[in-house]
Design an enzyme around this catalytic site. Sequence first.
Site, PDB file in Angstrom:
ATOM      1  N   ARG A 189      71.147  56.368 -25.546  1.00 52.35           N
ATOM      2  CA  ARG A 189      71.375  56.632 -24.128  1.00 52.35           C
ATOM      3  C   ARG A 189      70.316  57.600 -23.653  1.00 52.35           C
ATOM      4  O   ARG A 189      69.465  58.044 -24.416  1.00 52.35           O
ATOM      5  CB  ARG A 189      72.760  57.259 -23.916  1.00 52.35           C
ATOM      6  CG  ARG A 189      73.919  56.406 -23.488  1.00 52.35           C
ATOM      7  CD  ARG A 189      73.717  55.442 -22.360  1.00 52.35           C
ATOM      8  NE  ARG A 189      74.620  55.747 -21.252  1.00 52.35           N
ATOM      9  CZ  ARG A 189      74.247  56.111 -20.054  1.00 52.35           C
ATOM     10  NH1 ARG A 189      72.987  56.250 -19.777  1.00 52.35           N
ATOM     11  NH2 ARG A 189      75.124  56.345 -19.109  1.00 52.35           N
ATOM     12  N   GLY A 446      77.238  62.224  -6.113  1.00 48.80           N
ATOM     13  CA  GLY A 446      77.836  61.071  -5.446  1.00 48.80           C
ATOM     14  C   GLY A 446      78.659  60.181  -6.350  1.00 48.80           C
ATOM     15  O   GLY A 446      79.341  59.275  -5.877  1.00 48.80           O
ATOM     16  N   CYS A 451      74.569  63.729 -11.368  1.00 44.15           N
ATOM     17  CA  CYS A 451      73.161  64.113 -11.217  1.00 44.15           C
ATOM     18  C   CYS A 451      72.982  65.372 -10.371  1.00 44.15           C
ATOM     19  O   CYS A 451      71.959  66.049 -10.473  1.00 44.15           O
ATOM     20  CB  CYS A 451      72.362  62.959 -10.613  1.00 44.15           C
ATOM     21  SG  CYS A 451      72.281  61.502 -11.683  1.00 44.15           S
ATOM     22  N   GLY A 452      73.970  65.686  -9.530  1.00 44.11           N
ATOM     23  CA  GLY A 452      73.897  66.899  -8.737  1.00 44.11           C
ATOM     24  C   GLY A 452      74.422  68.132  -9.445  1.00 44.11           C
ATOM     25  O   GLY A 452      74.492  69.210  -8.854  1.00 44.11           O
TER      26      GLY A 452
END
Length: 517
Positions: A189, A446, A451-452
Amino acid sequence: MTQLQMKKTRLKGNSTRKKGRSKLHPAEALKRKKNGLEVIEDIPNYISNGWESIPDTERDRLKYVGVFYRRQTPGAFMMRLRMSSGFSNSDQFRTIASISEAYGIGFVDLTTRQQVQLRGFAIESVQNIWNQLEEVGLDSLQTGYDNIRGVTGCPVAGLTPNELFDASSVAKKFTDIIAGNKEFTDIPRKFNVGITGCLDNCTHASSQDIALVPAIKEDVSLKRKGFNVLIGGKMGSGGYTLAQALDVFVKPEDAAELCTEITKIFRDHGPRTVRNKSRMAFLIADWGIEKFRKELEARFPKPLMTAGKDMRSKNKTDHTGIFSQRQKNLNYVGLVVPVGRISVPQLNEVARVADEYGTGDIRLTQGQNLVIPNVPDGKIGDLTAEPLLKILRYDPSEVMRGMVSCTGIDYCHFSLIETKERAMEAIRHLEAKLGNTKPLTVNWSGCPNGCGNHAAADIGLLGKKTKIDGVITDAVDVFVKGDAGPNSKVATKLLENVPCDDLPQVLEGLVSYLSTK
């Protein structure tokens, strides 16, 4: 010959794994069909025949060379550029601006891994973009899919007096080992690595698959500066998992090789059956730290030392503002780029002021912001008077300073909601209602991929869809008091299913409450 083509001529190793009898996940089947980097050979055909000639099964393989098909914008691609520790310069910014203006949509996004994402270009433009990037020392190799992503580090390495040592060369050395190397294109991954000598916790160490953090190892006769090693952190694939101490100290000169061997252990033994359980954290959960350390000890050519004293302070900084450098009479100036989105004119202006007031160097931060280094004392006043710094501020409100947002649904098919404009709405509301507050980070993700970095923020917002009065509505779950520093902590979920339309008012109350604590 482009930079990517030149790298192709020296790709090393062969990562093709022997086929097992069990049914392969499509992602594993893709990797076994051929090495991901070999998609370079297919690019001329795609350029000649257009994006619709790209088979559905091959679109993910394009990510090995940093080219991303976007479902929301068919035919308009994204490209992610690799910048070790976020180091860039004015020539690169001008080139990025020129590319975005000629082939893109007039702006780019800065990421939480200190990289740049170009948007909106056609597949026919890829070779021209690569040619221009090569001229300024940039490429997009292995910035997506199952690869070692951009190596993060302190954006003011070598400048700040608050570092044990400059670790940027270690990050660059590891990047040079992995980029264009087939030995590292068949990992289970994605793999995140952070390497820092900064004492002020400007990087998210606890969310990295490998984190090297500043430490001192005391022997009888001397003190050695180096790194303690943390492994197995992550944000997505089931949520934030804190990296664990490996009880290893490594000297800077050996650190890149140590990261290489850790990565190979993940490559050779990491889980591959279930896609959302294939990160390094799941290997650690299965093996335990002691078994992993023993495997590393068997592979690494030097005896492993036990961990030293962690030198990170309790404080943290985002490097926004004006700071004295370790170099006499020089300063670095950290500027906030609201939610990480920067336009072509702004890119060109950043390049200009970096040349006019500094030495042309530009650094990107994990907060989606940027730094102009090497500004003499005598030029600070003129720099702060520049019109650009009224937009990209060195003195923003705390809610502007601490706001981070992922790409959002406009350009990412994983995202469930729009994030960047929602974040700007929240900033404008909070500035109007609260004025300045104490420092707070407010991070938007989101989707559960995180990712944030929402689970490591003072306030974290995780996008979702919910049904209210029978209507599907954009909403968020609200998390509080997360941290990725030395006292790392997974944020606690406080609220669920908050409609995005109500969020500015909800955040107003929450920020006011947290600001008094």
